[in-house]
Design a protein around this motif. Structure first.
Motif, PDB file in Angstrom:
ATOM      1  N   ALA A   1       1.686  -1.570  -0.044  1.00  0.00           N
ATOM      2  CA  ALA A   1       0.219   0.196  -0.534  1.00  0.00           C
ATOM      3  C   ALA A   1       0.575   1.280   0.164  1.00  0.00           C
ATOM      4  CB  ALA A   1      -0.451  -0.064   1.015  1.00  0.00           C
ATOM      5  N   ARG A   2       1.747   1.028   0.863  1.00  0.00           N
ATOM      6  CA  ARG A   2       2.662   2.226   1.222  1.00  0.00           C
ATOM      7  C   ARG A   2       3.215   2.622  -0.368  1.00  0.00           C
ATOM      8  NH1 ARG A   2       4.984   1.136   5.428  1.00  0.00           N
ATOM      9  NH2 ARG A   2       4.219   2.322   6.709  1.00  0.00           N
ATOM     10  N   LYS A   3       3.926   1.805  -1.261  1.00  0.00           N
ATOM     11  CA  LYS A   3       4.068   1.537  -2.841  1.00  0.00           C
ATOM     12  C   LYS A   3       3.631   2.157  -3.595  1.00  0.00           C
ATOM     13  CE  LYS A   3       7.219  -0.718  -5.934  1.00  0.00           C
ATOM     14  NZ  LYS A   3       8.612  -1.320  -6.237  1.00  0.00           N
ATOM     15  N   MET A   4       2.406   1.701  -3.344  1.00  0.00           N
ATOM     16  CA  MET A   4       1.150   2.064  -4.270  1.00  0.00           C
ATOM     17  C   MET A   4       0.328   3.627  -4.273  1.00  0.00           C
ATOM     18  SD  MET A   4      -2.453   0.227  -5.583  1.00  0.00           S
ATOM     19  CE  MET A   4      -1.975  -1.020  -6.001  1.00  0.00           C
ATOM     20  N   ALA A   5       0.421   3.678  -3.248  1.00  0.00           N
ATOM     21  CA  ALA A   5       0.054   5.531  -2.642  1.00  0.00           C
ATOM     22  C   ALA A   5       1.232   6.028  -2.586  1.00  0.00           C
ATOM     23  CB  ALA A   5      -0.534   5.501  -1.442  1.00  0.00           C
ATOM     24  N   GLU A   6       2.748   5.704  -3.063  1.00  0.00           N
ATOM     25  CA  GLU A   6       3.893   7.120  -3.020  1.00  0.00           C
ATOM     26  C   GLU A   6       3.515   7.785  -4.206  1.00  0.00           C
ATOM     27  OE1 GLU A   6       8.587   6.492  -3.167  1.00  0.00           O
ATOM     28  OE2 GLU A   6       7.400   4.213  -3.505  1.00  0.00           O
ATOM     29  N   GLY A   7       4.012   9.170  -3.636  1.00  0.00           N
ATOM     30  CA  GLY A   7       3.779  10.084  -4.325  1.00  0.00           C
ATOM     31  C   GLY A   7       2.148  10.466  -4.806  1.00  0.00           C
ATOM     32  N   ASN A   8       0.727  10.152  -3.758  1.00  0.00           N
ATOM     33  CA  ASN A   8      -0.232  10.443  -4.763  1.00  0.00           C
ATOM     34  C   ASN A   8      -0.851  10.506  -3.548  1.00  0.00           C
ATOM     35  OD1 ASN A   8      -2.616  10.462  -5.408  1.00  0.00           O
ATOM     36  ND2 ASN A   8      -2.765   8.277  -6.864  1.00  0.00           N
ATOM     37  N   PRO A   9      -0.579  11.947  -3.296  1.00  0.00           N
ATOM     38  CA  PRO A   9      -1.608  12.348  -2.118  1.00  0.00           C
ATOM     39  C   PRO A   9      -3.046  11.530  -2.457  1.00  0.00           C
ATOM     40  CG  PRO A   9      -1.160  14.524  -3.430  1.00  0.00           C
ATOM     41  CD  PRO A   9      -0.096  13.201  -3.926  1.00  0.00           C
ATOM     42  N   TYR A  10      -4.080  11.428  -3.336  1.00  0.00           N
ATOM     43  CA  TYR A  10      -4.937  11.303  -3.567  1.00  0.00           C
ATOM     44  C   TYR A  10      -5.746  10.057  -3.480  1.00  0.00           C
ATOM     45  CZ  TYR A  10      -4.930  15.812  -5.863  1.00  0.00           C
ATOM     46  OH  TYR A  10      -4.627  17.671  -6.017  1.00  0.00           O
ATOM     47  N   SER A  11      -5.018   9.285  -3.033  1.00  0.00           N
ATOM     48  CA  SER A  11      -4.880   7.569  -3.093  1.00  0.00           C
ATOM     49  C   SER A  11      -6.561   7.325  -2.358  1.00  0.00           C
ATOM     50  CB  SER A  11      -3.490   6.924  -3.060  1.00  0.00           C
ATOM     51  OG  SER A  11      -4.333   4.988  -2.891  1.00  0.00           O
ATOM     52  N   PHE A  12      -6.958   7.142  -1.916  1.00  0.00           N
ATOM     53  CA  PHE A  12      -8.037   5.839  -0.379  1.00  0.00           C
ATOM     54  C   PHE A  12      -7.120   5.656  -0.338  1.00  0.00           C
ATOM     55  CE2 PHE A  12     -11.860   4.778   1.616  1.00  0.00           C
ATOM     56  CZ  PHE A  12     -12.526   6.788   1.254  1.00  0.00           C
ATOM     57  N   LEU A  13      -5.931   4.826  -0.204  1.00  0.00           N
ATOM     58  CA  LEU A  13      -5.216   4.163   0.578  1.00  0.00           C
ATOM     59  C   LEU A  13      -4.405   5.372   1.777  1.00  0.00           C
ATOM     60  CD1 LEU A  13      -2.842   2.110  -1.654  1.00  0.00           C
ATOM     61  CD2 LEU A  13      -4.612   1.227  -0.367  1.00  0.00           C
ATOM     62  N   HIS A  14      -4.368   5.916   2.171  1.00  0.00           N
ATOM     63  CA  HIS A  14      -4.500   6.821   3.374  1.00  0.00           C
ATOM     64  C   HIS A  14      -5.668   7.020   4.006  1.00  0.00           C
ATOM     65  CE1 HIS A  14      -1.224   9.158   0.949  1.00  0.00           C
ATOM     66  NE2 HIS A  14      -1.256   8.907   0.207  1.00  0.00           N
ATOM     67  N   VAL A  15      -6.624   6.945   3.106  1.00  0.00           N
ATOM     68  CA  VAL A  15      -8.235   6.168   4.607  1.00  0.00           C
ATOM     69  C   VAL A  15      -7.694   5.047   4.919  1.00  0.00           C
ATOM     70  CG1 VAL A  15     -10.240   7.217   4.433  1.00  0.00           C
ATOM     71  CG2 VAL A  15      -8.589   8.889   3.590  1.00  0.00           C
ATOM     72  N   ASP A  16      -7.699   4.708   4.144  1.00  0.00           N
ATOM     73  CA  ASP A  16      -8.169   3.041   4.617  1.00  0.00           C
ATOM     74  C   ASP A  16      -6.812   1.607   4.777  1.00  0.00           C
ATOM     75  OD1 ASP A  16     -10.531   2.729   3.855  1.00  0.00           O
ATOM     76  OD2 ASP A  16     -10.437   1.620   1.673  1.00  0.00           O
ATOM     77  N   LYS A  17      -5.705   2.775   4.889  1.00  0.00           N
ATOM     78  CA  LYS A  17      -4.894   1.979   5.146  1.00  0.00           C
ATOM     79  C   LYS A  17      -3.407   3.037   5.330  1.00  0.00           C
ATOM     80  CE  LYS A  17      -3.064  -2.001   4.079  1.00  0.00           C
ATOM     81  NZ  LYS A  17      -3.471  -2.780   4.847  1.00  0.00           N
ATOM     82  N   PRO A  18      -4.248   3.863   5.979  1.00  0.00           N
ATOM     83  CA  PRO A  18      -3.522   5.352   7.273  1.00  0.00           C
ATOM     84  C   PRO A  18      -2.058   4.510   7.885  1.00  0.00           C
ATOM     85  CG  PRO A  18      -4.973   3.727   8.436  1.00  0.00           C
ATOM     86  CD  PRO A  18      -5.399   3.195   7.286  1.00  0.00           C
ATOM     87  N   GLU A  19      -1.343   3.669   7.864  1.00  0.00           N
ATOM     88  CA  GLU A  19      -0.057   3.042   8.375  1.00  0.00           C
ATOM     89  C   GLU A  19       0.658   3.709   7.585  1.00  0.00           C
ATOM     90  OE1 GLU A  19      -1.592  -0.719   6.652  1.00  0.00           O
ATOM     91  OE2 GLU A  19      -2.328   0.822   7.645  1.00  0.00           O
ATOM     92  N   ILE A  20       0.173   3.491   6.423  1.00  0.00           N
ATOM     93  CA  ILE A  20       1.445   4.090   5.421  1.00  0.00           C
ATOM     94  C   ILE A  20       2.000   5.444   5.090  1.00  0.00           C
ATOM     95  CG2 ILE A  20       0.195   2.421   3.465  1.00  0.00           C
ATOM     96  CD1 ILE A  20      -1.195   5.110   2.503  1.00  0.00           C
ATOM     97  N   ASP A  21       1.759   6.405   6.484  1.00  0.00           N
ATOM     98  CA  ASP A  21       1.445   8.181   6.661  1.00  0.00           C
ATOM     99  C   ASP A  21       2.554   8.034   7.897  1.00  0.00           C
ATOM    100  OD1 ASP A  21       0.828   8.483   3.822  1.00  0.00           O
ATOM    101  OD2 ASP A  21      -1.687   8.815   4.775  1.00  0.00           O
ATOM    102  N   LEU A  22       2.325   6.987   8.749  1.00  0.00           N
ATOM    103  CA  LEU A  22       3.283   6.656   9.857  1.00  0.00           C
ATOM    104  C   LEU A  22       4.208   5.763   9.379  1.00  0.00           C
ATOM    105  CD1 LEU A  22      -0.430   5.527  12.040  1.00  0.00           C
ATOM    106  CD2 LEU A  22       1.452   7.909  11.599  1.00  0.00           C
ATOM    107  N   PRO A  23       5.190   5.440  10.800  1.00  0.00           N
ATOM    108  CA  PRO A  23       6.440   5.555  10.877  1.00  0.00           C
ATOM    109  C   PRO A  23       6.287   3.315  10.198  1.00  0.00           C
ATOM    110  CG  PRO A  23       6.894   6.936  11.754  1.00  0.00           C
ATOM    111  CD  PRO A  23       5.355   7.000  12.190  1.00  0.00           C
ATOM    112  N   GLU A  24       6.948   3.105   9.593  1.00  0.00           N
ATOM    113  CA  GLU A  24       6.975   1.812   9.196  1.00  0.00           C
ATOM    114  C   GLU A  24       7.238   0.762  10.793  1.00  0.00           C
ATOM    115  OE1 GLU A  24       9.050   0.143   5.624  1.00  0.00           O
ATOM    116  OE2 GLU A  24       9.524   1.926   5.104  1.00  0.00           O
ATOM    117  N   GLY A  25       6.418   0.062  10.732  1.00  0.00           N
ATOM    118  CA  GLY A  25       6.853  -1.128  12.055  1.00  0.00           C
ATOM    119  C   GLY A  25       5.280   0.009  13.458  1.00  0.00           C
TER     120      GLY A  25
END
Length: 167
Positions: free
Chosen positions: A32-56
């Motif tokens: 998810a992090r890779k798919m949303a990389e560089g795309n601030p509009y990806s809904f993954l930022h809502v459905d998988k919000p851990e991609i915007d937090l530190p890995e782990g």
């Protein structure tokens, strides 16, 4: 018979191809992090919000749900998502291997599910159910579809075909 109702949905106000994403449960956090990389509009930022937090980060930590809420609110406040003025039912289409299935998106009662009016059709993992329940409560919104089936109904089939023909 289960009760369904129209609702005022939030829909993309442009950038549809950038907002659209796979369901939360078909990607792990790294994918998810890779798919949303560089795309601030990806809904993954809502459905998988851990991609915007530190890995782990613990996937079930309170800050994950808080980040989901923050991201959804930002999408709404910046106009990425706009709420419809009137309650509506929505037509959903899913195509796979050249075959398209249609569904009706509507609000349904969790009470009717608990009373057995809406019956469980699959076994789900408790940790995943709890995760999505916390996600819904944190956002005060359901961000992904829950698929239900109903007995064949000619009136619904006819209306679905009529609406689908417009697209």
């Amino acid at each position: 018979m289960a009760t369904i109702k129209p609702f005022r949905g939030f829909r993309p106000a442009g950038h549809c191809e950038k907002i659209a994403c796979p369901p939360y449960d078909v990607l792990n956090s790294a994918e998810a992090r890779k798919m949303a990389e560089g795309n601030p509009y990806s809904f993954l930022h809502v459905d998988k919000p851990e991609i915007d937090l530190p890995e782990g980060t613990d996937l079930y930590a309170p800050e994950v749900y808080a980040k989901a809420k923050e991201n959804l609110e930002q999408f709404i406040q910046t106009g990425v998502l706009k709420q419809d003025e009137k309650p509506a039912f929505y037509l959903y289409a899913q195509t796979m291997d050249g075959r398209t299935q249609y569904g009706l998106v509507a609000a349904a009662s969790t009470d009717e599910y608990e009373k057995g009016i809406v019956r469980k059709h699959e076994l789900t993992r408790k940790d995943k159910e709890d995760d999505r329940t916390r996600h819904v409560h944190a956002l005060s919104a359901t961000t992904g579809p829950v698929f239900l089936t109903y007995p064949d109904n000619a009136a619904i089939n006819e209306k679905t075909a009529e609406i689908a023909a417009e697209f």
